[in-house]
Design a protein around this motif. Sequence first.
Motif, short mmCIF file in Angstrom:
data_model
loop_
_atom_site.label_atom_id
_atom_site.label_comp_id
_atom_site.label_asym_id
_atom_site.label_seq_id
_atom_site.Cartn_x
_atom_site.Cartn_y
_atom_site.Cartn_z
N ASP A 389 0.81 -1.22 0.00
CA ASP A 389 0.00 0.00 0.00
C ASP A 389 0.85 1.28 0.00
OD1 ASP A 389 -1.37 -2.20 0.79
OD2 ASP A 389 -2.54 -1.20 2.35
N VAL A 390 2.07 1.19 0.58
CA VAL A 390 2.91 2.38 0.64
C VAL A 390 4.09 2.28 -0.32
CG1 VAL A 390 2.27 2.93 3.03
CG2 VAL A 390 4.25 1.45 2.59
N SER A 391 3.99 1.34 -1.26
CA SER A 391 5.11 1.11 -2.18
C SER A 391 4.60 0.93 -3.60
CB SER A 391 5.88 -0.15 -1.74
OG SER A 391 6.13 -0.12 -0.35
N PRO A 392 4.10 2.00 -4.20
CA PRO A 392 3.41 1.85 -5.48
C PRO A 392 4.30 1.45 -6.66
CG PRO A 392 3.57 4.17 -4.87
CD PRO A 392 4.06 3.38 -3.70
N LEU A 393 5.60 1.45 -6.48
CA LEU A 393 6.48 1.14 -7.61
C LEU A 393 7.31 -0.13 -7.38
CD1 LEU A 393 7.74 4.80 -8.09
CD2 LEU A 393 6.16 3.63 -9.62
N ALA A 394 7.02 -0.82 -6.26
CA ALA A 394 7.86 -1.98 -5.91
C ALA A 394 7.15 -3.30 -6.22
CB ALA A 394 8.21 -1.92 -4.42
N LYS A 395 7.96 -4.31 -6.50
CA LYS A 395 7.45 -5.63 -6.83
C LYS A 395 6.96 -6.33 -5.57
CE LYS A 395 9.36 -7.97 -10.59
NZ LYS A 395 10.46 -8.68 -11.25
N ARG A 396 5.89 -7.08 -5.71
CA ARG A 396 5.37 -7.81 -4.56
C ARG A 396 6.29 -8.97 -4.20
NH1 ARG A 396 -0.45 -6.54 -4.11
NH2 ARG A 396 -0.98 -5.38 -6.00
N ASN A 397 6.24 -9.35 -2.94
CA ASN A 397 6.97 -10.53 -2.49
C ASN A 397 6.18 -11.76 -2.91
OD1 ASN A 397 7.63 -12.79 -0.68
ND2 ASN A 397 8.98 -11.30 0.30
N PRO A 398 6.80 -12.70 -3.64
CA PRO A 398 6.04 -13.84 -4.18
C PRO A 398 5.40 -14.69 -3.08
CG PRO A 398 8.36 -13.90 -4.90
CD PRO A 398 8.22 -12.71 -4.01
N ASP A 399 5.97 -14.69 -1.88
CA ASP A 399 5.41 -15.51 -0.81
C ASP A 399 4.30 -14.81 -0.05
OD1 ASP A 399 7.28 -17.46 -1.43
OD2 ASP A 399 8.78 -16.54 -0.10
#
Length: 499
Positions: A389-399
């Motif tokens: 929610d606070v990281s609009p440009l970052a990749k999600r953690n696959p886990d």
Amino acid sequence: MTNEENHSMEEQELREILLVRREKLKELQEKGNNPFTIEQYIRTHMSKEILDNFENLEGKTASIAGRIVSKRGHGKAGFAHIQDMEGRFQIYVRQDQIGEESYKEYTTYDLGDIIGVEGEVFRTKKGEISLKAHSVVLLTKSLQPLPEKWHGLKDPDLRYRQRYVDLIVNPEVKDVFIKRTKIIRKVREFLDNQDYLEVETPILNTIAGGANAKPFITHHNTLDLDMYLRIANELFLKRLIVGGFDRVYEMGKMFRNEGMSYKHNPEYTAIEIYEAYTDYNRMIEITENLVEYVAKEVLGTTKINYDGVEIELKAPWKRVSMHDLVRDKTGIDFMAAKNNEEARALAKDLKQIENIDKLTKGEIINAAFEEFCEEDLIQPTFVLHHPVDVSPLAKRNPDNLEITNRFEAFIYGREIANGFSELNDPIDQKQRFLSQLKARELGDEEAHMMDEDFINALEIGLPPTGGLGIGIDRLIMFLTNSHSIRDVLLFPTMKPEIK
RNA sequence: GACUCAUUAGCUCAGCUGGUAGAGCACCUGACUCUUAAUCAGGGCGUCCAGGGUUCGAAUCCCUGAUGGGUCACCA
């Protein structure tokens, strides 16, 4: 005497200290010795060179130039110190050496005047390496007095506004800025040695992207177009990765139209670094290795003392997940919350967090981190896995799709770096821009604007990429033990003086 | 933005419960040919941040404003 005459006499007496110097200048000009017509002075040495090579230079002739910073007269002879870029140097001026006329003129020189001196290198009875003048030339008449000689200039406002005076009378200020330049050079060296390409991207933007911040607005006349000064260069650098530059960086000024404080200036220097085919773990390594390298090269050590606290900058730094920190500090396991409502319910006793009912689960975790955990991170620490929610440009953690593969580096409770595995899914990115847009419509001026062209670039295809930003001014503050960002900026932003 | 402290000579600062504005440095005059916070003798220098109020009288008390520092809030 009329009132008017009386008044003008008072005016003159008021400024006597300034008038005296103007009179002296006028006299020189009338005699044909106008210092302001001189265009050059050939100096053979800098002050430090003579001090360092006295054995070879003793008895030989040398010339130096600089500003008079102290003066002691003894009738038909006198001593003075002149200051050049490298330091202070004593001169010894005798009437029987330079002639009566010339000596008389020398006695009228004031602190702050700039002179050139040619003479013989010698050591005084008291042991100070000095120059026995054969000739003294006034190169610039200073029309204003310098600050008092042993208290100096202390008023912080004046020091920032008149940095040129600050630099003259507070030599340690010079050292900070020499160090600043070295630090910046070493940051570049570290990256250049690893084949990162330094690039330049626009400062004038039509979309202010890459960070959550309020931009400055300016206007282009010919295009009749409002433009923004950049708040970050992230989106441009990622376009370059799309274009095939696999390792790029840019160091430069960013502009944010926000509050000012001891750690915020409206324009500040940041570096952003991007590398294709790597992830946030690689960027973490770059961060700690870069800071370690710069400290070693510039300070000769990785141990610094900041505000009385010993800090060890040597890699590797501590790594800890944001969620674990928050859980350990507050005793609340926010990750157990299944939705925003449950998270708000868990946070209801945390009075320090404002507007909890408007925050999402991720925003609550982030707020709790900033409120309760940040200030404890004194030794260099990487905080990992910020909520999406606070990281609009970052990749999600696959886990765990609620968090991202992101980190922030903290030293002395202050953020100095921020990086992540870059989001390269154009569809997800578009969704996140849309939700930022929604926040914007709800009044969040710092939310991201939609950048269609950036989405287009992602659709062309961004390889897996790690990205990193470092606040250069803050790094310099740590390495120079400076307590205000203004102390590491030559000309910090100031309100105009009202007269 | 909020709170708080400050603003007096070119600089660094003192000025008590309201009674004609002080020191050091710098500057000017004089003495002094190895000083270095040079020394010695003499001298001049003020929009006491600005405006209003109280008072016989304000640098001092009160109000408003300006500028700056510190703390806090937002942001890197």
